[in-house]
Design a protein around this motif. Structure first.
Motif, PDB file in Angstrom:
ATOM      1  N   ALA A 177       0.827  -1.204   0.000  1.00 13.27           N
ATOM      2  CA  ALA A 177       0.000   0.000   0.000  1.00 13.27           C
ATOM      3  C   ALA A 177       0.860   1.253   0.000  1.00 13.27           C
ATOM      4  N   VAL A 178       1.971   1.237   0.697  1.00 21.90           N
ATOM      5  CA  VAL A 178       2.870   2.388   0.732  1.00 21.90           C
ATOM      6  C   VAL A 178       3.456   2.637  -0.655  1.00 21.90           C
ATOM      7  N   VAL A 179       3.840   1.578  -1.336  1.00 27.37           N
ATOM      8  CA  VAL A 179       4.393   1.710  -2.688  1.00 27.37           C
ATOM      9  C   VAL A 179       3.347   2.270  -3.636  1.00 27.37           C
ATOM     10  N   VAL A 180       2.119   1.783  -3.528  1.00 33.76           N
ATOM     11  CA  VAL A 180       1.041   2.270  -4.397  1.00 33.76           C
ATOM     12  C   VAL A 180       0.758   3.746  -4.119  1.00 33.76           C
ATOM     13  N   ILE A 181       0.730   4.140  -2.866  1.00 37.77           N
ATOM     14  CA  ILE A 181       0.478   5.538  -2.525  1.00 37.77           C
ATOM     15  C   ILE A 181       1.595   6.435  -3.043  1.00 37.77           C
TER      16      ILE A 181
END
Length: 85
Positions: free
Chosen positions: A3-7
């Motif tokens: 999720a951090v990478v996507v954000i």
């Protein structure tokens, strides 16, 4: 962690067009950031609101509409007049 990478990727897509415009308009980093931080905050807020609205409307491809919203809001932010001061 995913999720951090996507954000981070979505923020890069959102802020990259206005960053490119600022890079070509100003030669130094500090005046560019001082001129654009309000636009960047507005872009993030608009993309969050549009993504939540699209989710509430029941659109079927969350990754697609989130990416499209970030890209289009980023382009709109890049085309907005950013004035220093």
């Amino acid at each position: 962690m995913f999720a951090v990478v996507v954000i981070v990727v979505l923020l890069a897509v959102l802020l990259a067009p206005s960053w490119v415009v600022l890079y070509f308009r100003w030669t130094t980093l500090v005046p560019a950031i001082e001129a654009a931080w309000r636009v960047w905050i507005a872009q993030v807020m608009a993309s969050i609101m549009l993504t939540v609205l699209a989710d509430r409307l029941g659109l079927m491809n969350p990754a697609g509409y989130a990416l499209a919203i970030c890209l289009l809001v980023g382009l709109a932010g890049a085309l907005s007049p950013i004035k220093n001061g």
